[in-house]
Each structure stands twice: as C-alpha cells, then as structure tokens.
Design a protein around this motif. Structure first.
Motif, PDB file in Angstrom:
ATOM      1  N   ALA A 141      77.268  49.066  74.689  1.00  0.00           N
ATOM      2  CA  ALA A 141      76.250  49.725  75.509  1.00  0.00           C
ATOM      3  C   ALA A 141      76.831  50.179  76.840  1.00  0.00           C
ATOM      4  O   ALA A 141      76.557  51.296  77.304  1.00  0.00           O
ATOM      5  N   HIS A 142      77.642  49.334  77.443  1.00  0.00           N
ATOM      6  CA  HIS A 142      78.251  49.698  78.726  1.00  0.00           C
ATOM      7  C   HIS A 142      79.173  50.908  78.568  1.00  0.00           C
ATOM      8  O   HIS A 142      79.097  51.861  79.354  1.00  0.00           O
ATOM      9  N   ARG A 143      80.028  50.886  77.566  1.00  0.00           N
ATOM     10  CA  ARG A 143      80.953  52.009  77.359  1.00  0.00           C
ATOM     11  C   ARG A 143      80.209  53.297  77.050  1.00  0.00           C
ATOM     12  O   ARG A 143      80.534  54.360  77.579  1.00  0.00           O
ATOM     13  N   ARG A 172      77.068  54.021  77.794  1.00  0.00           N
ATOM     14  CA  ARG A 172      76.281  54.449  78.961  1.00  0.00           C
ATOM     15  C   ARG A 172      77.170  55.105  80.019  1.00  0.00           C
ATOM     16  O   ARG A 172      76.831  56.155  80.561  1.00  0.00           O
ATOM     17  N   THR A 173      78.314  54.503  80.323  1.00  0.00           N
ATOM     18  CA  THR A 173      79.166  55.086  81.369  1.00  0.00           C
ATOM     19  C   THR A 173      79.724  56.428  80.932  1.00  0.00           C
ATOM     20  O   THR A 173      79.781  57.364  81.730  1.00  0.00           O
ATOM     21  N   SER A 174      80.092  56.541  79.663  1.00  0.00           N
ATOM     22  CA  SER A 174      80.596  57.824  79.166  1.00  0.00           C
ATOM     23  C   SER A 174      79.497  58.883  79.167  1.00  0.00           C
ATOM     24  O   SER A 174      79.698  60.003  79.636  1.00  0.00           O
ATOM     25  N   ASP A 216      76.699  58.848  80.918  1.00  0.00           N
ATOM     26  CA  ASP A 216      76.309  59.136  82.301  1.00  0.00           C
ATOM     27  C   ASP A 216      77.261  60.143  82.931  1.00  0.00           C
ATOM     28  O   ASP A 216      76.829  61.110  83.558  1.00  0.00           O
ATOM     29  N   GLN A 252      76.721  44.382  74.241  1.00  0.00           N
ATOM     30  CA  GLN A 252      76.795  44.654  75.680  1.00  0.00           C
ATOM     31  C   GLN A 252      77.968  45.571  75.999  1.00  0.00           C
ATOM     32  O   GLN A 252      77.841  46.503  76.791  1.00  0.00           O
ATOM     33  N   ARG A 253      79.118  45.267  75.424  1.00  0.00           N
ATOM     34  CA  ARG A 253      80.307  46.074  75.705  1.00  0.00           C
ATOM     35  C   ARG A 253      80.126  47.508  75.211  1.00  0.00           C
ATOM     36  O   ARG A 253      80.450  48.459  75.916  1.00  0.00           O
ATOM     37  N   THR A 311      71.515  61.087  85.361  1.00  0.00           N
ATOM     38  CA  THR A 311      72.052  60.006  84.543  1.00  0.00           C
ATOM     39  C   THR A 311      71.256  59.901  83.242  1.00  0.00           C
ATOM     40  O   THR A 311      70.178  60.490  83.101  1.00  0.00           O
TER      41      THR A 311
END
Length: 142
Positions: free
Chosen positions: A17-19, A21-23, A25, A14-15, A35
């Motif tokens: 994927a979040h990092r 995805r935000t980078s 995006d 999860q962590r 996006t």
C-alpha cells in the motif's frame, strides 16, 4: 516437520500500500496537482453531489476529523465548494467545482496507466482476484 513460511500478510499489505500510494501520488501530483487521497474524495463528491462531510467520511472510510482537513485543502484549492445544508443548520454539502472536474480529467490518463501497469504485474486474473480480495478485506468486520 517443516513450518509454513511466515507470509507476514499484514506487513506485505502495508508495504504494498505504501509503495503503490507513493508512486500513484507522485504521478497524480505531476499530472493533475492532486494526491490519490484528494482524487478519491473528488470522485466521491462527483459521484454523489451535495453529500455532507459526514457522508464523505463514511464513503472514504475515514474519521470525520481527517475528512474535515481533506475538505479544507480541497476547498482552498478551489476543487470543491461547500454550501449550507438545506435542513441541517450545522452541516454543509459538497459539490465538485469546474476546477475539480478538470483535475479528475487530468488525472484519469495517469490512473489508467497505473492500473494497466498493475494488470501487467498481476495478470488479468490476478488483478481481478486481488481487487476482490482487497474489497472483502476493506469491508471485513474483524
């Protein structure tokens, strides 16, 4: 007796994927105004033109309600066009517009740079192994 370390794989996935995805995006919005979720949909529509929203939902692994909102944003931005399905009166088919193709073209160099950076972090072997492992997890029937 020593216990195995708690790898917390789900948390780490999860962590990560979040990092990622935000980078990604941030980079793709700067390069192409879209996006990564929108890019995924644009690639899917480009690769299989005239698919329905239901088919797109299956391809992306999303609920139809999420795809309805995603397609609404893409059509409002002029990146995807909807037209009547030839045989299903309630369905529409999706096609990539010229603006959608330009967005993919604009995003591609950033996607390539991002993947090169991931390869640098993971190494070529690690990159391939990670891709294979994530593909298995993505289609795993738990």
């Amino acid at each position: 007796m020593s216990a195995e370390p708690d790898l917390r794989l789900y948390f780490l996935l999860q962590r990560a994927a979040h990092r990622l995805r935000t980078s990604a995006d941030r980079r793709c919005v700067a390069a192409a105004g879209v996006t990564t979720a929108q890019i995924g949909a644009l690639f899917a529509v480009r690769d299989e033109p005239r698919q329905t929203q239901q088919q797109l939902a299956r391809t992306l692994g999303l609920r139809e309600s999420a795809v309805t909102a995603l397609v609404a944003r893409l059509t409002a931005a002029g990146l995807v066009a909807k037209s009547a399905h030839p045989t299903e009166h309630r369905a529409v088919v999706l096609e990539l517009t010229e603006a959608g193709e330009r967005a993919l073209t604009a995003a591609q160099p950033e996607i390539d740079r991002f993947n090169a950076e991931l390869r640098a972090v993971l190494g070529d072997d690690g990159f391939g192994q990670a891709a294979q492992a994530l593909r298995r997890l993505a289609y795993w029937e738990a």
